[in-house]
Write a protein that holds these residues in place. Sequence first.
Motif, PDB file in Angstrom:
ATOM      1  N   TRP A 128      -6.046  62.617  47.566  1.00 43.95           N
ATOM      2  CA  TRP A 128      -6.846  62.262  45.669  1.00 43.95           C
ATOM      3  C   TRP A 128      -7.214  60.740  46.504  1.00 43.95           C
ATOM      4  O   TRP A 128      -6.977  59.944  47.283  1.00 43.95           O
ATOM      5  N   LYS A 129      -9.022  59.890  45.700  1.00 50.08           N
ATOM      6  CA  LYS A 129      -9.108  58.991  46.330  1.00 50.08           C
ATOM      7  C   LYS A 129      -9.346  58.163  44.380  1.00 50.08           C
ATOM      8  O   LYS A 129      -8.891  58.651  44.121  1.00 50.08           O
ATOM      9  N   ILE A 130      -8.762  57.347  45.145  1.00 52.07           N
ATOM     10  CA  ILE A 130      -8.220  56.099  44.233  1.00 52.07           C
ATOM     11  C   ILE A 130      -8.919  54.640  44.245  1.00 52.07           C
ATOM     12  O   ILE A 130      -8.481  53.818  45.226  1.00 52.07           O
ATOM     13  N   LEU A 131      -9.804  54.235  43.423  1.00 53.72           N
ATOM     14  CA  LEU A 131     -10.737  53.425  43.663  1.00 53.72           C
ATOM     15  C   LEU A 131     -10.175  52.573  43.041  1.00 53.72           C
ATOM     16  O   LEU A 131      -9.258  52.069  41.760  1.00 53.72           O
ATOM     17  N   LEU A 132      -8.864  51.080  43.286  1.00 52.13           N
ATOM     18  CA  LEU A 132      -8.752  50.250  43.005  1.00 52.13           C
ATOM     19  C   LEU A 132      -9.308  48.702  42.895  1.00 52.13           C
ATOM     20  O   LEU A 132      -9.566  48.087  44.275  1.00 52.13           O
ATOM     21  N   PRO A 133     -10.310  48.524  42.357  1.00 52.36           N
ATOM     22  CA  PRO A 133     -11.197  46.773  41.990  1.00 52.36           C
ATOM     23  C   PRO A 133      -9.703  45.995  41.521  1.00 52.36           C
ATOM     24  O   PRO A 133      -8.920  46.330  41.293  1.00 52.36           O
ATOM     25  N   LEU A 134      -9.710  44.735  42.959  1.00 48.95           N
ATOM     26  CA  LEU A 134      -9.077  43.511  42.767  1.00 48.95           C
ATOM     27  C   LEU A 134      -9.363  42.844  42.332  1.00 48.95           C
ATOM     28  O   LEU A 134     -10.475  41.692  41.814  1.00 48.95           O
ATOM     29  N   SER A 135      -8.010  42.081  41.283  1.00 49.31           N
ATOM     30  CA  SER A 135      -8.582  40.899  41.015  1.00 49.31           C
ATOM     31  C   SER A 135      -8.521  39.790  40.988  1.00 49.31           C
ATOM     32  O   SER A 135      -8.642  39.899  43.063  1.00 49.31           O
ATOM     33  N   HIS A 136      -8.833  38.279  40.552  1.00 47.56           N
ATOM     34  CA  HIS A 136      -9.147  37.343  41.465  1.00 47.56           C
ATOM     35  C   HIS A 136      -7.872  36.981  42.619  1.00 47.56           C
ATOM     36  O   HIS A 136      -7.356  35.963  43.090  1.00 47.56           O
ATOM     37  N   LEU A 137      -6.513  37.473  41.235  1.00 47.91           N
ATOM     38  CA  LEU A 137      -5.233  37.195  41.989  1.00 47.91           C
ATOM     39  C   LEU A 137      -4.359  37.553  43.052  1.00 47.91           C
ATOM     40  O   LEU A 137      -3.835  37.410  43.451  1.00 47.91           O
ATOM     41  N   SER A 138      -5.156  38.860  43.197  1.00 50.25           N
ATOM     42  CA  SER A 138      -4.417  39.907  44.444  1.00 50.25           C
ATOM     43  C   SER A 138      -5.319  38.843  46.118  1.00 50.25           C
ATOM     44  O   SER A 138      -6.080  38.005  45.921  1.00 50.25           O
ATOM     45  N   PRO A 139      -4.683  38.747  46.850  1.00 49.94           N
ATOM     46  CA  PRO A 139      -4.724  38.441  47.629  1.00 49.94           C
ATOM     47  C   PRO A 139      -5.716  38.875  48.959  1.00 49.94           C
ATOM     48  O   PRO A 139      -6.914  40.183  48.454  1.00 49.94           O
ATOM     49  N   ASN A 140      -6.378  38.144  48.825  1.00 55.05           N
ATOM     50  CA  ASN A 140      -7.705  38.233  50.262  1.00 55.05           C
ATOM     51  C   ASN A 140      -6.915  39.102  51.710  1.00 55.05           C
ATOM     52  O   ASN A 140      -6.370  38.435  52.442  1.00 55.05           O
ATOM     53  N   TYR A 141      -7.223  40.587  51.796  1.00 53.41           N
ATOM     54  CA  TYR A 141      -6.932  41.109  52.843  1.00 53.41           C
ATOM     55  C   TYR A 141      -7.426  40.636  54.384  1.00 53.41           C
ATOM     56  O   TYR A 141      -6.479  41.284  55.195  1.00 53.41           O
ATOM     57  N   LEU A 142      -8.768  40.345  54.846  1.00 55.96           N
ATOM     58  CA  LEU A 142      -9.425  39.756  55.543  1.00 55.96           C
ATOM     59  C   LEU A 142      -8.684  38.938  56.390  1.00 55.96           C
ATOM     60  O   LEU A 142      -8.650  38.818  57.401  1.00 55.96           O
ATOM     61  N   HIS A 143      -7.650  37.914  55.505  1.00 53.97           N
ATOM     62  CA  HIS A 143      -6.280  37.069  55.996  1.00 53.97           C
ATOM     63  C   HIS A 143      -5.061  37.401  56.589  1.00 53.97           C
ATOM     64  O   HIS A 143      -5.095  38.762  55.781  1.00 53.97           O
TER      65      HIS A 143
END
Length: 358
Positions: free
Chosen positions: A9-24
Amino acid sequence: MNYTVNQSWKILLPLSHLSPNYLHEHQLFQRQTGKSFLRKIGGGMDKFPISPEILRPTIVFDNEINKVARALGLKGKRMPYETANGTLNVNIHYYFEKYIVLDVVFKQRISFGDISLLQKSRLSSYPEIESLVLAIAGLIVSGNQQSYSPLTSIPTIRCFSIQSLDDNQFSNMELVEALTGHIEPTQRIIDDVLARNSGHQTSGPIITLIDKQGVIQFIPNKPKLTKDALQKYSSCCNLLELMLVIEQSIKDGHLDSNNVFLSALKSLVEKPEDIVKSYTAQRTIKQYSKDFHLESRLSDLTKKIELASSVLISEKKTLRRGWDEFYASNDFFQVLFTALVAGLVTGFGILWAFLKGL
């Protein structure tokens, strides 16, 4: 009626501005490139500029999710987990510092009774898996293992490959029903789905159907065909994920001014043969492009960028024209003289006040 099932199952989740930046750097994940994800689509695809960052769970993530898994009766200290019927894994893909795609992979052996292929393909048919995925989604959106809540709902796109272990077959109606979600689809719908998918088929006995709503594949009891069929299935599923992210990015206007994104989208729509070597992958890209209306989306995006560019140029011309008109007017030297006098007076006043203070 026994079958081996590979489904996701493919589940697309848009992140909010409160979510972490996981590139860091983050305590929940370690980051890897998505080249292997692209290579599964076909040779040459690993050079395509739109690709995910793969987020590999750390022990912090594993320990937190394992609490949920144990409560749901799943076995194992970390993913993949063992269920009563098979194995479960969740791959986590990160796009554009904005979107997460959960790739929920479930492999099992099953026997069909009164349950339809459509029911078997739905995530809601596996409540323990759905509950785990809701918890994982909530943790990722929050980024804080000490304070998060499972999401209450998630959008799912179904990918389903089923191989017969005997001589049983599924009808075209059952396959199209599982793909589209339409109960007992009409013959017109069945014919339309089969016709649209005729161009990318690879082997007569194997049927792979795709559209915006997912992927459905049937493999007969012919073991020698299994490897190539599953490679085709993985290619279709990974392409579908890219298309979902591209579509959502365009809808959100997230990368409207990104020239790399625009160039990649243009290549995907107009010249897939320049991106991937596999002929069937090229045909699959063309079919997805039609299903997702990427040609018209590309046209709209190009017009939007050209309009924004013309407005900017117009503003620059207006500013230059205003200066030229001011320079040519009778007031130019008077205004300039007045400004110079005012500047000199102000400067002299400041100097005088400084000298008096000495």
